[in-house]
Design a protein around this motif. Sequence first.
Motif, PDB file in Angstrom:
ATOM      1  N   LYS A 319       4.681  -8.640  -7.724  1.00  0.00           N
ATOM      2  CA  LYS A 319       3.547  -7.925  -6.976  1.00  0.00           C
ATOM      3  C   LYS A 319       3.240  -8.541  -5.879  1.00  0.00           C
ATOM      4  CE  LYS A 319       1.368  -6.742 -11.186  1.00  0.00           C
ATOM      5  NZ  LYS A 319       0.470  -7.086 -12.322  1.00  0.00           N
ATOM      6  N   VAL A 320       4.032  -8.100  -4.641  1.00  0.00           N
ATOM      7  CA  VAL A 320       3.909  -8.359  -3.362  1.00  0.00           C
ATOM      8  C   VAL A 320       3.759  -7.230  -2.212  1.00  0.00           C
ATOM      9  CG1 VAL A 320       4.753 -10.907  -3.694  1.00  0.00           C
ATOM     10  CG2 VAL A 320       6.161  -9.066  -2.915  1.00  0.00           C
ATOM     11  N   VAL A 365       4.796 -11.911   3.912  1.00  0.00           N
ATOM     12  CA  VAL A 365       4.891 -11.440   2.531  1.00  0.00           C
ATOM     13  C   VAL A 365       3.629 -12.202   1.824  1.00  0.00           C
ATOM     14  CG1 VAL A 365       5.872 -11.409   0.408  1.00  0.00           C
ATOM     15  CG2 VAL A 365       7.307 -11.267   2.145  1.00  0.00           C
ATOM     16  N   VAL A 366       2.758 -11.368   1.222  1.00  0.00           N
ATOM     17  CA  VAL A 366       1.364 -11.824   0.880  1.00  0.00           C
ATOM     18  C   VAL A 366       1.556 -11.420  -0.707  1.00  0.00           C
ATOM     19  CG1 VAL A 366       0.341 -12.171   2.936  1.00  0.00           C
ATOM     20  CG2 VAL A 366      -0.011 -10.037   1.548  1.00  0.00           C
ATOM     21  N   ASP A 367       0.521 -11.813  -1.516  1.00  0.00           N
ATOM     22  CA  ASP A 367       0.035 -11.232  -2.885  1.00  0.00           C
ATOM     23  C   ASP A 367      -0.253  -9.786  -2.722  1.00  0.00           C
ATOM     24  OD1 ASP A 367       0.559 -13.515  -4.298  1.00  0.00           O
ATOM     25  OD2 ASP A 367      -1.421 -14.149  -4.774  1.00  0.00           O
ATOM     26  N   GLU A 368       0.066  -8.908  -3.642  1.00  0.00           N
ATOM     27  CA  GLU A 368      -0.464  -7.442  -3.530  1.00  0.00           C
ATOM     28  C   GLU A 368      -1.788  -7.457  -3.400  1.00  0.00           C
ATOM     29  OE1 GLU A 368       1.893  -4.407  -5.847  1.00  0.00           O
ATOM     30  OE2 GLU A 368       0.052  -5.074  -7.158  1.00  0.00           O
ATOM     31  N   ASP A 393       4.382  -2.441  -2.785  1.00  0.00           N
ATOM     32  CA  ASP A 393       5.389  -2.043  -3.735  1.00  0.00           C
ATOM     33  C   ASP A 393       7.049  -2.914  -3.087  1.00  0.00           C
ATOM     34  OD1 ASP A 393       3.853  -0.507  -5.472  1.00  0.00           O
ATOM     35  OD2 ASP A 393       4.432   1.282  -4.161  1.00  0.00           O
ATOM     36  N   ILE A 394       6.673  -4.181  -3.241  1.00  0.00           N
ATOM     37  CA  ILE A 394       7.630  -4.935  -2.542  1.00  0.00           C
ATOM     38  C   ILE A 394       7.864  -5.996  -3.779  1.00  0.00           C
ATOM     39  CG2 ILE A 394       8.259  -6.593  -0.726  1.00  0.00           C
ATOM     40  CD1 ILE A 394       8.097  -3.867   0.368  1.00  0.00           C
ATOM     41  N   ALA A 395       9.226  -6.477  -3.675  1.00  0.00           N
ATOM     42  CA  ALA A 395       9.347  -7.668  -4.479  1.00  0.00           C
ATOM     43  C   ALA A 395      10.069  -8.753  -3.874  1.00  0.00           C
ATOM     44  CB  ALA A 395      10.547  -7.150  -5.959  1.00  0.00           C
ATOM     45  N   VAL A 441      13.004  -6.664  -1.503  1.00  0.00           N
ATOM     46  CA  VAL A 441      13.777  -5.305  -1.736  1.00  0.00           C
ATOM     47  C   VAL A 441      12.447  -4.552  -2.219  1.00  0.00           C
ATOM     48  CG1 VAL A 441      15.718  -6.205  -2.644  1.00  0.00           C
ATOM     49  CG2 VAL A 441      13.987  -6.139  -4.182  1.00  0.00           C
ATOM     50  N   SER A 442      12.729  -3.494  -2.410  1.00  0.00           N
ATOM     51  CA  SER A 442      11.578  -2.571  -3.081  1.00  0.00           C
ATOM     52  C   SER A 442      11.372  -2.815  -4.481  1.00  0.00           C
ATOM     53  CB  SER A 442      11.864  -1.030  -2.918  1.00  0.00           C
ATOM     54  OG  SER A 442      12.602  -0.617  -4.091  1.00  0.00           O
ATOM     55  N   LYS A 443      10.017  -3.035  -4.797  1.00  0.00           N
ATOM     56  CA  LYS A 443       9.799  -3.332  -6.301  1.00  0.00           C
ATOM     57  C   LYS A 443      10.576  -2.799  -7.381  1.00  0.00           C
ATOM     58  CE  LYS A 443       5.112  -3.667  -8.500  1.00  0.00           C
ATOM     59  NZ  LYS A 443       3.939  -3.262  -7.861  1.00  0.00           N
ATOM     60  N   ASN A 444      10.958  -1.607  -7.217  1.00  0.00           N
ATOM     61  CA  ASN A 444      11.668  -1.194  -8.636  1.00  0.00           C
ATOM     62  C   ASN A 444      13.305  -1.659  -8.475  1.00  0.00           C
ATOM     63  OD1 ASN A 444      12.636   0.462  -6.377  1.00  0.00           O
ATOM     64  ND2 ASN A 444      11.624   2.255  -7.027  1.00  0.00           N
TER      65      ASN A 444
END
Length: 467
Positions: A319-320, A365-368, A393-395, A441-444
């Motif tokens: 959730k970033v 990069v931060v918390d969502e 929607d990043i991981a 990478v992208s979250k998915n």
Amino acid sequence: MRVVMKFGGTSVKDGESILHVANLIKKFEDYEKVVVVSAMAGVTDSLIEAAKKCYKEPSSSFIKLFIAELTKKHYEAISTAVKDPQYQNKAFEVVDKLLDELEKVLMGIGYLGELTRRSEDYIVSFGERLVAPILSSAILSLGVDSVALTGGDAGIITDNNFGRAKPKPEVYNLINSRLDPLLRIKKTTPVITGFIGVTDDGSITTLGRGGSDLTATLIASALNADEVWLWKEVDGVLTTDPKIVPEARLIPEISYQEAMELSHFGAKILHPRAIEPVMRKEIPVRIKNTFNPDAEGTVIMKGADTTKDIVKALSLIEKVAIVNVSGAGFDFAEIMSDVFSRLAKEKVNVIMVAQSSSELNLSIVVDESDIEVAYSALKPLENGVVSVRKMKDIAVVSAVGAGMAGTPGVAGRIFSALGKNGINVIMISQSCSEYNVSFTVSKNEGKEAVRVLHREFELHKSPEEQA
Ligand SMILES: Nc1ncnc2c1ncn2[C@@H]1O[C@H](COP(=O)(O)OP(=O)(O)O)[C@@H](O)[C@H]1O
Ligand SMILES: N[C@@H](CC(=O)OP(=O)(O)O)C(=O)O
């Protein structure tokens, strides 16, 4: 032997488990023990949701139902875990009183139409405040003297950054003055609510999600404990989350530095700030399985980073989000300092940073949950030359291990394995310590990236067997 033992939410998920935990504690009869306990699994999340619901769509029937469910859950726990009727009745009374108070607070949120971070912390604190007296009564029922305390009672004084409060420097002396006599003179076993502290003026705070680990290590450091034992639902620190890679292997020893990197980059096994208090005093931290107590577990300690494995473990944060500042033709140091002071002022949790300096391109990069605050804080920097963008929607995936330092080609191996498997890397960061390589990478694609690297470095094999 002086030990601080922390039991997480999954370890006290119901009455059976609480009774099991009480019996486990009793086994260490000859030890001086402090017990730290989290809310029953799922309760913290349900309190957060209830607080939000009472604020958005106030409904007294919802509150009644919610309180009835919590009452049932905790009553059942008492009936199963607290065998002596005298302690059982006391536990029922304490739970009734607390839930009465919670009901009034939730009603108040609805009437006022106001939910501050301060009131949210107060509501969330009930999870731990309900369990500590139950576990303490269960221990008393087994004939072991015990007292239930809140984090504030134990001396955990924090700043007023509600939701992510920081313990003040004086906590160590305060905790020692309050708990040491209970262990040495009263010979009792305090059961302390994890996760919560108190401000100087008496408001309840929380230390951030998963913060009970930090409560335990703070107390251990203050009391010069011999060891901290964090009891969980897994056998110890594994090469990655077994929920992502079921064949993940147990790591018997890991250094403080490696554990810090892993937890900072999302391994839910440990709270990111939990290592710092024990590292200074070199107090070993054992991660053990509540439901498999004879297993050795993992020990986190000084100098445990000399094993042969290159990549020791992989972690994932799903959730970033990224905020990106780019542009050209200005003083690089000046804009960097402006960016970070703006984020610090808004108390944004920065997870990772990457930059290229030919022209400015700074990716943060931060918390969502912090992305809108971060974006609004940096947006005023836009001036025609500088632009600010956000990506959701990043991981973040991290490969951690002291062995990466001095082993050439690790980063190359990581990115070529990802490339071969069609995983697109958005941003890369590696610190000079070379204890970790992190990338987004992208979250998915986050979980798949972890699986690919687990296979590539053969982490299911022991370090001696790895290629
Ligand atoms: N590297 C890892 N090793 C072990 N567990 C991990 C790792 N990364 C994530 N986890 C997850 O962390 C959780 C820790 O156990 P849990 O009992 O939930 O702790 P607590 O109740 O103290 O929060 C496990 O459920 C596991 O899926
Ligand atoms: N109950 C809190 C604090 C905590 O540390 O819990 P656990 O030990 O179950 O992760 C939370 O859910 O965040």
